[in-house]
Structure formats: C-alpha cells, structure tokens
Design an enzyme around this catalytic site. Sequence first.
Site, PDB file in Angstrom:
ATOM      1  N   LYS A   1       0.839  -1.217   0.000  1.00 22.44           N
ATOM      2  CA  LYS A   1       0.000   0.000   0.000  1.00 22.44           C
ATOM      3  C   LYS A   1       0.865   1.254   0.000  1.00 22.44           C
ATOM      4  O   LYS A   1       0.627   2.192  -0.764  1.00 22.44           O
ATOM      5  CB  LYS A   1      -0.914   0.005   1.237  1.00 22.44           C
ATOM      6  CG  LYS A   1      -1.588   1.344   1.488  1.00 22.44           C
ATOM      7  CD  LYS A   1      -2.398   1.349   2.757  1.00 22.44           C
ATOM      8  CE  LYS A   1      -1.651   1.688   4.014  1.00 22.44           C
ATOM      9  NZ  LYS A   1      -1.420   3.112   4.276  1.00 22.44           N
ATOM     10  N   ASN A   2       1.874   1.278   0.873  1.00 24.59           N
ATOM     11  CA  ASN A   2       2.662   2.503   1.025  1.00 24.59           C
ATOM     12  C   ASN A   2       3.601   2.757  -0.151  1.00 24.59           C
ATOM     13  O   ASN A   2       4.190   3.832  -0.253  1.00 24.59           O
ATOM     14  CB  ASN A   2       3.459   2.471   2.338  1.00 24.59           C
ATOM     15  CG  ASN A   2       2.554   2.700   3.539  1.00 24.59           C
ATOM     16  OD1 ASN A   2       1.364   2.994   3.372  1.00 24.59           O
ATOM     17  ND2 ASN A   2       3.102   2.570   4.740  1.00 24.59           N
TER      18      ASN A   2
ATOM     19  N   CYS B   1      -5.211   8.190   9.490  1.00 23.08           N
ATOM     20  CA  CYS B   1      -5.334   7.612  10.828  1.00 23.08           C
ATOM     21  C   CYS B   1      -4.875   8.620  11.866  1.00 23.08           C
ATOM     22  O   CYS B   1      -3.859   9.289  11.691  1.00 23.08           O
ATOM     23  CB  CYS B   1      -4.474   6.352  10.938  1.00 23.08           C
ATOM     24  SG  CYS B   1      -5.236   4.889  10.239  1.00 23.08           S
TER      25      CYS B   1
ATOM     26  N   ARG C   1       1.129  14.685  13.379  1.00 23.11           N
ATOM     27  CA  ARG C   1       1.416  14.563  11.953  1.00 23.11           C
ATOM     28  C   ARG C   1       1.453  15.919  11.233  1.00 23.11           C
ATOM     29  O   ARG C   1       0.659  16.182  10.314  1.00 23.11           O
ATOM     30  CB  ARG C   1       0.418  13.611  11.263  1.00 23.11           C
ATOM     31  CG  ARG C   1       0.363  12.263  11.930  1.00 23.11           C
ATOM     32  CD  ARG C   1      -0.514  11.285  11.193  1.00 23.11           C
ATOM     33  NE  ARG C   1       0.222  10.484  10.235  1.00 23.11           N
ATOM     34  CZ  ARG C   1      -0.317   9.488   9.539  1.00 23.11           C
ATOM     35  NH1 ARG C   1      -1.572   9.199   9.678  1.00 23.11           N
ATOM     36  NH2 ARG C   1       0.408   8.799   8.697  1.00 23.11           N
TER      37      ARG C   1
ATOM     38  N   ASP D   1       4.860   0.809  12.087  1.00 18.76           N
ATOM     39  CA  ASP D   1       3.658   0.137  11.580  1.00 18.76           C
ATOM     40  C   ASP D   1       3.545  -1.313  12.052  1.00 18.76           C
ATOM     41  O   ASP D   1       2.534  -1.968  11.785  1.00 18.76           O
ATOM     42  CB  ASP D   1       3.622   0.187  10.044  1.00 18.76           C
ATOM     43  CG  ASP D   1       3.213   1.561   9.524  1.00 18.76           C
ATOM     44  OD1 ASP D   1       2.816   2.409  10.341  1.00 18.76           O
ATOM     45  OD2 ASP D   1       3.299   1.782   8.298  1.00 18.76           O
TER      46      ASP D   1
ATOM     47  N   ARG E   1      -8.296  -0.275   5.346  1.00 15.41           N
ATOM     48  CA  ARG E   1      -7.433   0.715   4.668  1.00 15.41           C
ATOM     49  C   ARG E   1      -6.146   0.069   4.178  1.00 15.41           C
ATOM     50  O   ARG E   1      -5.581   0.496   3.186  1.00 15.41           O
ATOM     51  CB  ARG E   1      -7.063   1.845   5.638  1.00 15.41           C
ATOM     52  CG  ARG E   1      -8.245   2.640   6.145  1.00 15.41           C
ATOM     53  CD  ARG E   1      -7.783   3.740   7.052  1.00 15.41           C
ATOM     54  NE  ARG E   1      -7.171   4.757   6.218  1.00 15.41           N
ATOM     55  CZ  ARG E   1      -7.275   6.045   6.392  1.00 15.41           C
ATOM     56  NH1 ARG E   1      -7.980   6.510   7.404  1.00 15.41           N
ATOM     57  NH2 ARG E   1      -6.697   6.895   5.597  1.00 15.41           N
TER      58      ARG E   1
END
Length: 417
Positions: free
Chosen positions: A22-23, A116, A121, A305, A397
């Site tokens: 995904k990333n 999230c 952030r 993560d 997600r």
Amino acid sequence: MSKLLVKGGSSLNGEVRIKGAKNAILPILAATVLTEEECVIRDVPHLTDIANMLRIIEGLGAKCLVEQDVITVKNDDLTSHNVPTDLAKELRSSFFLLGPILGRMRRAVVAYPGGCDIGVRPLDIHLKGLREMGIAIEESHGMIYCDGGRLKGADVALDFPSVGATENLMMAAVLAKGTTRITNAAKEPEIVDLQNFLNAMGAKVSGAGSGRITVEGVPKMHGCTYTPIPDRIVAGTLLIAGATCGGNVCITNAVPEHLEPLLFKMSKSTCVISQQSDRISLSASGRPRGFDKLETQPYPGFPTDLQSQMMVMMSVAEGTGVIVENIFETRFRIVRELTKMGAMITVKDRAAVIRGVKRLEGAAVSAGDLRGGAALVIAGVRADGYTVIDHANYIDRGYESIEKTFGALGAEIKRLE
Ligand code: UD1
C-alpha cells in the site's frame, strides 16, 4: 462502521502470498499524474486507501480502470489542480499529490489532510522543502495554495527523514529545471520503489535508500508498466500473528531484507524462522519469549507500523518488556483495548511496559487506527472466547479482507456488517 467477530483459540497454519505494498502504491499512483501517457500498476490489493487515492486523482481528471489486481491510469486530460477537499480529509497521502501536481501543472491546491489519528502529523517538512524548490505557498482556512511558477531544482536538507516529505519532494523535482539533492531523506524500501517507478517513467533519480537522493530534472515523462514491492507490513503482521498464536505460517512473495528489523527481533524469541528466496516460514509453539526493549525508528530501524502487533505478542510472552514509540505519539491507544482483554500494560509518555500474561480473554474492542486494528485481530485469535472488533473499516485501509487472509491460515473470523 463494520465489525469483525473473532473466535479465539486457533493456531495459524498455511501459506499466504503477499501482494503489492500500500505505502508504495499510494505515491506511485500520485506519480502517474506526471505523465499524460498510460501507466499500468500490477499486483495491487483491494484497499480503501487505494480506492480513495483513485477517487482523488479521478477528481483531477484521471481515467482509472481497476481490473482484478491491475490498475490502469491515464492522465491525458488533467482538468484540475485542486485536490478534492472531502477526499483529502480521508487520506493523509493525498498531501504528496502536491509534488506531482506542481511538477505537471505548476500550481496546486490541497486541504490539510486526514488519515489515521496516530499523532499530530504536521506538514512542516513537506512545506519547507517545497519552498526551497521555489514554490510560493500560502496557507489559509485549512487550505494550502501553491504557485510553482518558479519551481527549480535545489539542495534540500530534511529536519527528519519523513517518508511522505521525501516522496513529495522527489515527485516535485523530476520535472523541475536543474538538479535537486535531498539529504537526510527517508530510506524506506517504498522510497526506493518510488525511485524505480519514476525512472521507469523516464526520470533521472538516484541514491534512494542511502539517505541522499539526487534528482536531475527532465522535460517530460512517459507511461510504463510496473509491479510494486510486496507489502512488508502485511508480511510482518502475519509473521507476528504466527509467533503469537502458534503454528506454521509461510509467506511467499516477500523480500526478507525489507523485514530484517522484525526478523532480527523474532530470532530472539522462541519461534523458528527460515528463509528461501521470497519465502519466509515461521514455526512457533507455546508462549513466545518477550524482548527487553523494542524501539521504533525510521528504516532500517524497527517500523512503527508493526509496533502494535508486537505489543500483542509481548502481551502473551514470557517476561516483561518495554516498547518505546518514537514516531507517532498516540499509537498506544490500543493499550486500553488490550487491557479489556486482560493484557497488563502501563504507559508513560512514549514508553509502554508490558508484563506478559498466559491468557487473553475475548472482549468487545474498537480499532482506533489501521495497524492497531490488525493487532486486535491477532489478539482476538490468541484469546479465549469471542472478540468483537468495532470500526474494522480502519483495517480495510491497509489489509485486503483480513478475515479471509487469517481464515486461510485457519482462524475463524466473520464480518458482521
Ligand atoms: C508513512 C507511512 C506510514 C508510516 C510512516 C512512518 C505511507 C502512506 N504512510 O507515513 O504508514 O507509519 O511513514 O514510517 O507511506 N513529521 C513532521 N513534519 C512533517 C512530516 C512528518 O513532523 O512535515 C513527523 C510525523 O509527525 C511523524 C514523523 O515525522 O512523527 C514520521 O512521519 P512520516 O515519515 O512523514 O510519515 P508519513 O509519510 O505520514
């Protein structure tokens, strides 16, 4: 808001093939904006973050086609430089569209993004870097307006190796005039993958993975077909699940080198791990042995993560250990949920002390973020009785049908709504 019902007590046995990361795919989809030609991305999992990114670039005028695990994007008729606000608020990664939109259209507008809620952030590193590349930025009422009329290559030193900022600046630099040098760049494998994708599109990027990235601007980019790297976080989640619940878990299409920080930690526990090219096999029985200390760091340190998943493993391990979370300050919200299941964890600032217990009990818990949600699935499989995980949409997600993936390994998980 979907829910998962997990019946505890299964060991995990079987083989799972890991799909694209995904990333890696999110910045790659953003980078397709840099060309009007067709880009084909293969081995893409069905994830809500990816669906949202597609909706965002469609809002700019992209034509996107999803056929099973292949996405085709054509940006021959970009009509807008405004990232749609409602969608940007859903997905933090919308922010690194600034770089490619500026590269292609020399202007961009984006709202402060969502994603999230795992910490403050901020976006200062992105904005500072873009300003150094000649972009005029105005922030007003939650919106960011960028004028890239003077976009040019520059030397940019990041205050922290932010993954998103490194990607944003790489993508802004490929069509800028002159050479950009990014120092203290993030070294994550997804950064190297973005470099490879950009080069497959005709860019001249080198140094990714080393912390010093050089981008020589080119006048034009072209389309390509690309297969992104496999998802090291999904792979790591399954290995940790095997170590926590016991059994024999084999993952294929993995890159063991990307998982080194995890495999090193795992090798100190009671599980046995073997590697053969793109296969990693883990065999575990009984309670895992805990670690004295685990500290999250930018790559090649231990990934934030995988921190919540390791917290679950340590919750049932022998001994007491400490986790220090250095990247995202609110990732310990999962502690409240694990405590409901009988875990013994105390938190002070960025450190959690985990005293391993023999058993967890099923409970009604709530996912607060993507990785924390996946960690609760592991806890549910390990616990006695039933666990209901609310807000399971967070998990979607970043994990394609987590109930099916764990089901293929023998876990009993049902989606309730
Ligand atoms: C990416 C990953 C996410 C992962 C994280 C860290 C994607 C889509 N997401 O997120 O899964 O957990 O890397 O490996 O790839 N920061 C600032 N100012 C900025 C930017 C970041 O202070 O301008 C701080 C953040 O608040 C955080 C730290 O830097 O404390 C790391 O953030 P960053 O590396 O940017 O993470 P993301 O790109 O958001």
